[in-house]
Design a protein around this motif. Sequence first.
Motif, PDB file in Angstrom:
ATOM      1  N   LYS A 240       0.811  -1.194  -0.088  1.00  0.00           N
ATOM      2  CA  LYS A 240       0.065   0.017  -0.172  1.00  0.00           C
ATOM      3  C   LYS A 240       0.751   1.154   0.156  1.00  0.00           C
ATOM      4  O   LYS A 240       1.741   1.512   0.698  1.00  0.00           O
ATOM      5  CB  LYS A 240      -0.964   0.080   1.364  1.00  0.00           C
ATOM      6  N   GLY A 241       0.506   2.013  -0.919  1.00  0.00           N
ATOM      7  CA  GLY A 241       1.267   3.362  -0.921  1.00  0.00           C
ATOM      8  C   GLY A 241       2.363   3.460  -2.027  1.00  0.00           C
ATOM      9  O   GLY A 241       2.898   4.465  -2.031  1.00  0.00           O
ATOM     10  N   VAL A 242       2.763   2.145  -2.523  1.00  0.00           N
ATOM     11  CA  VAL A 242       3.771   2.075  -3.379  1.00  0.00           C
ATOM     12  C   VAL A 242       3.303   1.610  -4.728  1.00  0.00           C
ATOM     13  O   VAL A 242       2.547   0.564  -4.843  1.00  0.00           O
ATOM     14  CB  VAL A 242       5.193   1.538  -3.065  1.00  0.00           C
ATOM     15  N   GLU A 243       3.536   2.278  -5.850  1.00  0.00           N
ATOM     16  CA  GLU A 243       3.134   2.180  -7.320  1.00  0.00           C
ATOM     17  C   GLU A 243       4.338   1.669  -7.959  1.00  0.00           C
ATOM     18  O   GLU A 243       5.346   2.471  -8.017  1.00  0.00           O
ATOM     19  CB  GLU A 243       2.137   3.074  -8.203  1.00  0.00           C
ATOM     20  N   ALA A 244       4.421   0.525  -8.731  1.00  0.00           N
ATOM     21  CA  ALA A 244       5.385   0.093  -9.792  1.00  0.00           C
ATOM     22  C   ALA A 244       5.924   1.435 -10.604  1.00  0.00           C
ATOM     23  O   ALA A 244       5.170   1.710 -11.310  1.00  0.00           O
ATOM     24  CB  ALA A 244       5.161  -0.943 -10.502  1.00  0.00           C
ATOM     25  N   ASN A 245       7.269   1.474 -10.489  1.00  0.00           N
ATOM     26  CA  ASN A 245       8.151   2.483 -11.377  1.00  0.00           C
ATOM     27  C   ASN A 245       7.297   3.783 -11.330  1.00  0.00           C
ATOM     28  O   ASN A 245       7.439   4.973 -12.246  1.00  0.00           O
ATOM     29  CB  ASN A 245       7.691   2.175 -12.876  1.00  0.00           C
ATOM     30  N   LYS A 246       6.604   4.233 -10.187  1.00  0.00           N
ATOM     31  CA  LYS A 246       6.117   5.443  -9.867  1.00  0.00           C
ATOM     32  C   LYS A 246       6.896   6.325  -8.597  1.00  0.00           C
ATOM     33  O   LYS A 246       7.012   5.845  -7.611  1.00  0.00           O
ATOM     34  CB  LYS A 246       4.736   5.454  -9.512  1.00  0.00           C
ATOM     35  N   THR A 247       7.362   7.416  -8.998  1.00  0.00           N
ATOM     36  CA  THR A 247       8.118   8.136  -7.947  1.00  0.00           C
ATOM     37  C   THR A 247       7.422   8.365  -6.480  1.00  0.00           C
ATOM     38  O   THR A 247       6.530   8.750  -6.778  1.00  0.00           O
ATOM     39  CB  THR A 247       8.866   9.340  -8.600  1.00  0.00           C
ATOM     40  N   PHE A 248       8.045   8.217  -5.540  1.00  0.00           N
ATOM     41  CA  PHE A 248       7.647   8.813  -4.201  1.00  0.00           C
ATOM     42  C   PHE A 248       8.878   9.468  -3.548  1.00  0.00           C
ATOM     43  O   PHE A 248       9.955   9.111  -3.716  1.00  0.00           O
ATOM     44  CB  PHE A 248       6.863   7.683  -3.387  1.00  0.00           C
ATOM     45  N   THR A 249       8.480  10.426  -2.598  1.00  0.00           N
ATOM     46  CA  THR A 249       9.637  11.099  -1.799  1.00  0.00           C
ATOM     47  C   THR A 249       9.742  10.645  -0.566  1.00  0.00           C
ATOM     48  O   THR A 249       8.757  10.257   0.205  1.00  0.00           O
ATOM     49  CB  THR A 249       9.155  12.333  -1.910  1.00  0.00           C
ATOM     50  N   LEU A 250      10.784  10.258   0.091  1.00  0.00           N
ATOM     51  CA  LEU A 250      11.201  10.069   1.277  1.00  0.00           C
ATOM     52  C   LEU A 250      11.321  11.202   2.385  1.00  0.00           C
ATOM     53  O   LEU A 250      11.991  12.203   2.175  1.00  0.00           O
ATOM     54  CB  LEU A 250      12.974   9.165   1.332  1.00  0.00           C
ATOM     55  N   GLY A 251      10.519  11.003   3.276  1.00  0.00           N
ATOM     56  CA  GLY A 251      10.103  12.017   4.308  1.00  0.00           C
ATOM     57  C   GLY A 251      11.128  11.994   5.590  1.00  0.00           C
ATOM     58  O   GLY A 251      11.931  10.973   5.708  1.00  0.00           O
ATOM     59  N   VAL A 252      10.605  12.717   6.351  1.00  0.00           N
ATOM     60  CA  VAL A 252      11.379  12.703   7.784  1.00  0.00           C
ATOM     61  C   VAL A 252      11.125  11.563   8.592  1.00  0.00           C
ATOM     62  O   VAL A 252      12.151  10.800   9.013  1.00  0.00           O
ATOM     63  CB  VAL A 252      10.922  13.744   8.769  1.00  0.00           C
ATOM     64  N   GLU A 253       9.903  10.818   8.509  1.00  0.00           N
ATOM     65  CA  GLU A 253       9.410   9.662   9.018  1.00  0.00           C
ATOM     66  C   GLU A 253       8.855   8.667   8.007  1.00  0.00           C
ATOM     67  O   GLU A 253       9.063   7.486   8.624  1.00  0.00           O
ATOM     68  CB  GLU A 253       8.705  10.021  10.332  1.00  0.00           C
ATOM     69  N   GLU A 254       8.243   9.089   7.100  1.00  0.00           N
ATOM     70  CA  GLU A 254       7.488   8.416   6.270  1.00  0.00           C
ATOM     71  C   GLU A 254       8.002   8.534   4.625  1.00  0.00           C
ATOM     72  O   GLU A 254       8.517   9.562   4.463  1.00  0.00           O
ATOM     73  CB  GLU A 254       6.081   8.502   6.290  1.00  0.00           C
ATOM     74  N   PRO A 255       7.839   7.359   3.822  1.00  0.00           N
ATOM     75  CA  PRO A 255       7.427   5.989   4.288  1.00  0.00           C
ATOM     76  C   PRO A 255       8.461   5.155   4.957  1.00  0.00           C
ATOM     77  O   PRO A 255       9.768   5.380   4.763  1.00  0.00           O
ATOM     78  CB  PRO A 255       7.118   5.543   2.858  1.00  0.00           C
TER      79      PRO A 255
END
Length: 212
Positions: free
Chosen positions: A83-98
């Motif tokens: 949940k919260g991750v899609e293949a080959n789609k960018t997400f950003t690492l924050g202070v605590e999450e994900p």
Amino acid sequence: TVEARVVYTAAETGDGVRVLGIEYQVQLVGDEVEETVVNVTNHSYFNLTGNPTIEGTEVSLCTNSYLPVDDGGIPTGNPTAYKGVEANKTFTLGVEEPDIDDCFIVDPSAASSIPLDTRKSPLTKLVTAYHPQTKIHLEVWSTEPAFQFYTGKYIDVPAVEGQAARGKRSGFCVEPSRYVNAVNVPEWKAQVVLKKGEVYGSRVVYKGWSDE
């Protein structure tokens, strides 16, 4: 007795991309046993930010299939969608999450057909990472069918010989490997059981460069 060999190859391409290749080979030698379990990886940490934490790093994974685990970190079943991750789609690492520390599966449909020696298999780009402040890029490629992605929640390394201490989320890991707990799942067991006369092998390639 297990004989393990690791070969490192370093190069730089004409366009400034630095490439580090790692090749693993393992054989069972001696007469103590007829077979053993092998699952080789490395636990390198990466920080592209130039800062104490990985905050702001932009990441994409080649898959969102992962092995769910119980409270003790033991896989509980077949791959499912993270949940919260899609293949080959960018997400950003924050202070605590994900907050991620899980084994991702490149192609769940191939689970029962993974060869013991994957070195002849094509390289797959498992993870890409980039930080907009430093403009540093990282790609992790491998012939392996799985990888652990870890965002460093439990890092706690004291200062040593002039090197600064490393704390929570000061780095992230990409650990290409076989399925976690494969030896205890009949359909996956052949990935990790090494018998006398056989060869276990894998390849990992890291590519890094800067836009500046």
